[in-house]
Scaffold this motif. Structure first.
Motif, PDB file in Angstrom:
ATOM      1  N   VAL A 162       0.842  -1.193   0.000  1.00  0.00           N
ATOM      2  CA  VAL A 162       0.000   0.000   0.000  1.00  0.00           C
ATOM      3  C   VAL A 162       0.874   1.239   0.000  1.00  0.00           C
ATOM      4  O   VAL A 162       1.824   1.330   0.786  1.00  0.00           O
ATOM      5  N   THR A 163       0.570   2.188  -0.866  1.00  0.00           N
ATOM      6  CA  THR A 163       1.206   3.503  -0.837  1.00  0.00           C
ATOM      7  C   THR A 163       0.223   4.466  -0.181  1.00  0.00           C
ATOM      8  O   THR A 163      -0.842   4.770  -0.754  1.00  0.00           O
ATOM      9  N   LEU A 164       0.549   4.915   1.019  1.00  0.00           N
ATOM     10  CA  LEU A 164      -0.370   5.757   1.778  1.00  0.00           C
ATOM     11  C   LEU A 164      -0.499   7.125   1.116  1.00  0.00           C
ATOM     12  O   LEU A 164       0.461   7.659   0.556  1.00  0.00           O
ATOM     13  N   ILE A 165      -1.698   7.697   1.198  1.00  0.00           N
ATOM     14  CA  ILE A 165      -1.934   9.020   0.640  1.00  0.00           C
ATOM     15  C   ILE A 165      -2.246   9.990   1.778  1.00  0.00           C
ATOM     16  O   ILE A 165      -2.521   9.580   2.913  1.00  0.00           O
ATOM     17  N   ALA A 166      -2.196  11.271   1.482  1.00  0.00           N
ATOM     18  CA  ALA A 166      -2.445  12.297   2.497  1.00  0.00           C
ATOM     19  C   ALA A 166      -3.934  12.542   2.642  1.00  0.00           C
ATOM     20  O   ALA A 166      -4.684  12.553   1.650  1.00  0.00           O
ATOM     21  N   ALA A 167      -4.362  12.737   3.864  1.00  0.00           N
ATOM     22  CA  ALA A 167      -5.761  13.088   4.113  1.00  0.00           C
ATOM     23  C   ALA A 167      -6.031  14.489   3.591  1.00  0.00           C
ATOM     24  O   ALA A 167      -5.148  15.354   3.612  1.00  0.00           O
TER      25      ALA A 167
END
Length: 337
Positions: free
Chosen positions: A330-335
């Motif tokens: 998983v590549t986390l994204i910004a909220a």
């Protein structure tokens, strides 16, 4: 009988006079000399001597209440690191006063704060010559490692307590009981070093005096809120990233996975209930009813564990997520702000 009584009276008088004229016991002995400037004799004493000049007591005054907390010096010209919940009440209408180890006081202004990580950066006004802390590496902290906590519990500035790291990667809910207006979940270091109200924002350090955490919360067994040997600190690596963003932009980014979760008491892991379209989880192939068992190197037992683990990461990080039947990246994204 008369003679015996007379002798007893004379002896008693003599003993009383001797007591008044000076004891022959330890009370009459001189005090040991004071060794001015003597080197610390114990490891904790050495750590205290090194760290105390960098610890700050905070007083927070608002129209309706007065609060207290702690902070640590980040720069010689007054940049300080503390918890969001310590200064949150002063963000709208209130004042923060910093009290330094050398007795100086200064007004402090909020540079930036992040409720989701419970981190805040403030700046003391018109000060110079402060002693910054040395930041350590919280990824190297081990269970059983000795640590020392600093702060101003119950307004008692310059307090030092010691203990060990009891656990790492502990998911902790922080809410109104800590003074926070915005509930959040921390991925914390657990310690048995005594932490009490007012310690929040102070440093937790290793035996070299390097900061490994920010004292932030405690578990209690009653309404009094005293220490029972279960305290929690934000790992300094997480806090450092947030603090750098707050100093630079006044706000901090937050990683999200893009799911909602639920727990099953009969089953370990976080059960995926919904997947946000276009989010990090969907892009990695995570589907509803998948069960998250590990997030990176962290074991996941509950949805709260997963929330804390995600919150400890930075947007853009690539993390291996172990599901019940497979592992995905998983590549986390910004909220969204």
């Amino acid at each position: 009988m008369l003679i015996a009584g007379l002798i007893g009276g004379v002896v008693g008088t003599m003993l009383a006079q001797n007591g008044r004229n000076g004891s022959v016991g330890v009370l009459g002995q001189p005090l040991p000399g004071v060794e001015e400037g003597a080197a610390p004799t114990t490891p904790v004493e050495a750590v205290a001597a090194r760290v105390l000049p960098s610890v700050v007591q905070l007083r927070v005054d608002t129209p309706g209440a007065t609060g207290e907390g702690s902070a640590m010096v980040l720069s010689a010209d007054g940049l300080l690191l503390t918890n969001n919940h310590v200064v949150e009440a002063a963000a709208q209408s209130g004042t923060v006063t910093a009290v330094f180890d050398d007795g100086r006081t200064a007004a402090a202004l909020i540079v930036g704060r992040d409720p989701s990580s419970d981190v805040a950066v403030i700046r003391a006004q018109n000060v110079t010559g402060l002693v910054p802390v040395e930041l350590g590496n919280s990824d190297s902290v081990r269970v059983g490692q000795q640590v020392v906590a600093f702060g101003a519990p119950l307004g008692l500035g310059g307090t030092v307590t010691t203990g060990i790291i009891s656990a790492v990667d502990r998911a902790v809910n922080v809410g109104p009981e800590t003074g926070a207006n915005t509930p959040t979940v921390l991925n914390a270091l657990q310690t048995d070093a005594a932490i009490n109200p007012g310690n929040s924002g102070g440093p937790l350090v290793d035996m070299q005096g390097r900061v490994v955490g920010i004292n932030s919360a405690i578990a209690t067994t009653g309404a009094q809120g005293g220490s029972i040997g279960v305290g929690f600190s934000i790992p300094v690596n997480q806090a450092r990233r947030v603090a750098e963003e707050l100093e630079r932009t006044g706000r901090a980014s937050r990683a999200v996975l893009g799911v909602t979760v639920e727990d099953n008491p009969q089953q370990a892991g976080a059960i995926i209930r919904e997947v946000v379209p276009g989010g990090a989880a969907e892009q990695a192939g995570i589907r509803p009813d998948d069960v998250v068992l590990r997030f990176g190197d962290q074991r996941i037992s509950t949805g709260t564990d997963l929330q804390a683990a995600v919150g400890s990461r930075a947007p853009g990080e690539v993390v291996d997520v172990q599901l019940g039947d497979r592992t995905v990246q998983v590549t986390l994204i910004a909220a969204p702000n």
